[in-house]
Enzyme design. Structure first.
Site, PDB file in Angstrom:
ATOM      1  N   LYS A 294       0.808  -1.514   0.065  1.00  0.00           N
ATOM      2  CA  LYS A 294      -0.091   0.117   0.121  1.00  0.00           C
ATOM      3  C   LYS A 294       0.949   1.080  -0.008  1.00  0.00           C
ATOM      4  O   LYS A 294       1.979   0.978   0.262  1.00  0.00           O
ATOM      5  CB  LYS A 294      -0.841  -0.163   1.386  1.00  0.00           C
TER       6      LYS A 294
ATOM      7  N   TYR B 284     -12.308  -2.843  -3.181  1.00  0.00           N
ATOM      8  CA  TYR B 284     -12.699  -2.984  -1.807  1.00  0.00           C
ATOM      9  C   TYR B 284     -14.324  -3.124  -1.622  1.00  0.00           C
ATOM     10  O   TYR B 284     -14.777  -2.752  -0.819  1.00  0.00           O
ATOM     11  CB  TYR B 284     -12.162  -2.112  -0.729  1.00  0.00           C
TER      12      TYR B 284
ATOM     13  N   ASN C 106      -1.667  -0.176   7.174  1.00  0.00           N
ATOM     14  CA  ASN C 106      -1.130  -1.626   7.608  1.00  0.00           C
ATOM     15  C   ASN C 106      -0.361  -2.161   6.285  1.00  0.00           C
ATOM     16  O   ASN C 106      -0.400  -3.401   6.384  1.00  0.00           O
ATOM     17  CB  ASN C 106      -2.384  -2.473   8.238  1.00  0.00           C
TER      18      ASN C 106
ATOM     19  N   HIS D 260      -1.748  -5.462   1.171  1.00  0.00           N
ATOM     20  CA  HIS D 260      -2.959  -6.086   1.195  1.00  0.00           C
ATOM     21  C   HIS D 260      -2.605  -7.675   0.968  1.00  0.00           C
ATOM     22  O   HIS D 260      -1.710  -7.737  -0.027  1.00  0.00           O
ATOM     23  CB  HIS D 260      -3.701  -5.383  -0.136  1.00  0.00           C
TER      24      HIS D 260
ATOM     25  N   GLU E 276      -9.358 -10.914  -7.732  1.00  0.00           N
ATOM     26  CA  GLU E 276      -8.354  -9.813  -7.728  1.00  0.00           C
ATOM     27  C   GLU E 276      -7.056  -9.692  -8.768  1.00  0.00           C
ATOM     28  O   GLU E 276      -7.064  -8.493  -9.230  1.00  0.00           O
ATOM     29  CB  GLU E 276      -7.790  -9.593  -6.322  1.00  0.00           C
TER      30      GLU E 276
HETATM   31  P1  GTP Z   1      -6.538  -6.419   3.325  1.00  0.00           P
HETATM   32  O1  GTP Z   1      -5.615  -7.315   2.958  1.00  0.00           O
HETATM   33  O2  GTP Z   1      -6.070  -4.887   2.873  1.00  0.00           O
HETATM   34  O3  GTP Z   1      -8.024  -6.774   2.567  1.00  0.00           O
HETATM   35  O4  GTP Z   1      -6.871  -6.211   4.802  1.00  0.00           O
HETATM   36  P2  GTP Z   1      -7.301  -7.393   5.720  1.00  0.00           P
HETATM   37  O5  GTP Z   1      -7.904  -8.475   4.914  1.00  0.00           O
HETATM   38  O6  GTP Z   1      -6.477  -7.961   6.843  1.00  0.00           O
HETATM   39  O7  GTP Z   1      -8.634  -6.680   6.258  1.00  0.00           O
HETATM   40  P3  GTP Z   1     -10.007  -6.351   5.955  1.00  0.00           P
HETATM   41  O8  GTP Z   1     -10.271  -7.025   4.293  1.00  0.00           O
HETATM   42  O9  GTP Z   1     -11.119  -6.877   6.831  1.00  0.00           O
HETATM   43  O10 GTP Z   1     -10.064  -4.905   5.460  1.00  0.00           O
HETATM   44  C1  GTP Z   1      -9.681  -4.205   4.549  1.00  0.00           C
HETATM   45  C2  GTP Z   1      -8.661  -3.014   4.875  1.00  0.00           C
HETATM   46  O11 GTP Z   1      -9.660  -2.016   5.654  1.00  0.00           O
HETATM   47  C3  GTP Z   1      -7.583  -3.071   6.341  1.00  0.00           C
HETATM   48  O12 GTP Z   1      -6.289  -3.626   5.588  1.00  0.00           O
HETATM   49  C4  GTP Z   1      -7.699  -1.817   6.870  1.00  0.00           C
HETATM   50  O13 GTP Z   1      -6.571  -0.859   6.043  1.00  0.00           O
HETATM   51  C5  GTP Z   1      -8.871  -1.013   6.657  1.00  0.00           C
HETATM   52  N1  GTP Z   1      -9.612  -1.472   7.585  1.00  0.00           N
HETATM   53  C6  GTP Z   1     -10.341  -2.655   8.170  1.00  0.00           C
HETATM   54  N2  GTP Z   1     -11.077  -2.291   9.263  1.00  0.00           N
HETATM   55  C7  GTP Z   1     -10.818  -1.203   9.645  1.00  0.00           C
HETATM   56  C8  GTP Z   1     -11.294  -0.155  10.715  1.00  0.00           C
HETATM   57  O14 GTP Z   1     -11.760  -0.590  11.612  1.00  0.00           O
HETATM   58  N3  GTP Z   1     -10.727   0.942  10.624  1.00  0.00           N
HETATM   59  C9  GTP Z   1      -9.855   1.454   9.611  1.00  0.00           C
HETATM   60  N4  GTP Z   1      -9.433   2.742   9.910  1.00  0.00           N
HETATM   61  N5  GTP Z   1      -9.472   0.769   8.644  1.00  0.00           N
HETATM   62  C10 GTP Z   1     -10.077  -0.417   8.615  1.00  0.00           C
HETATM   63 MG    MG Z   2      -9.456  -8.264   3.162  1.00  0.00          MG
END
Ligand code: GTP
Ligand code: MG
Length: 150
Positions: free
Chosen positions: A9, A49, A112, A115, A126
């Site tokens: 990212k 997303y 974070n 992805h 994807e």
């Molecule tokens: P990705 O690999 O980026 O998809 O992350 P993930 O699979 O570990 O998490 P998820 O798919 O649930 O969420 C996608 C992204 O949304 C995360 O990587 C975070 O950057 C963001 N995100 C998820 N939950 C939160 C939250 O509660 N607050 C904020 N600010 N960002 C969030």
């Molecule tokens: Mg995810």
């Protein structure tokens, strides 16, 4: 052969962690089959997303993902989808185990670093969304016999 989509990212790029992150997956033994630095459009970010469209963090997430260059990549190997997720670590870097990318380099859920596709079917969706078939290179590392028992 199993493939996964990952993206470093904009925070990972801005913090100079591209080499470190690529190194980890190379050293593990996965094969890089697609790689590009790109500035993501709002349209692509929203499609990527889409499952989070109704979540409160969605607008901030799209803004962040489109805020600077990102490194999109496809990696190949047996079990790569689940293994890469383990190497990435928990979504919130403060909860991610040390030794994972998020656990070693992050402190905020909204920054974070990387992805990774969460399942084989998601990976297929994807990869098709981010890469054309001409951009993916099928090849076999010469060291494969030292990596995988035949
Ligand atoms: P990705 O690999 O980026 O998809 O992350 P993930 O699979 O570990 O998490 P998820 O798919 O649930 O969420 C996608 C992204 O949304 C995360 O990587 C975070 O950057 C963001 N995100 C998820 N939950 C939160 C939250 O509660 N607050 C904020 N600010 N960002 C969030
Ligand atoms: Mg995810």
């Amino acid at each position: 052969m199993e493939r996964t989509f990952m993206a470093i990212k904009p925070d990972g790029v801005q913090r100079g962690l591209v080499g470190e992150i690529l190194r980890r997956f190379e050293a593990k033994g996965f094969t890089l089959v697609g790689l590009k630095l790109m500035h993501v459009s709002k349209e692509l970010a929203e499609k990527h997303y889409d499952v989070h469209r109704e979540r409160p963090f969605f607008p901030g997430l799209v803004e962040f993902i489109t805020s600077g260059p990102l490194v999109a990549m496809v990696w190949e190997g047996d079990g790569v989808v689940a293994s890469a997720r383990k190497m990435i670590g928990a979504t919130n870097p403060l909860s991610a185990e040390p030794g994972t990318i998020r656990g070693d380099f992050g402190i905020s859920i909204g920054r974070n670093l990387i992805h990774g596709s969460d399942a084989i079917e998601t990976a297929q969706r994807e990869i098709a969304l981010w890469f054309s078939s001409e951009e993916l290179v099928s090849w076999q590392p010469a060291a494969v016999a030292w990596l995988v028992e035949s």
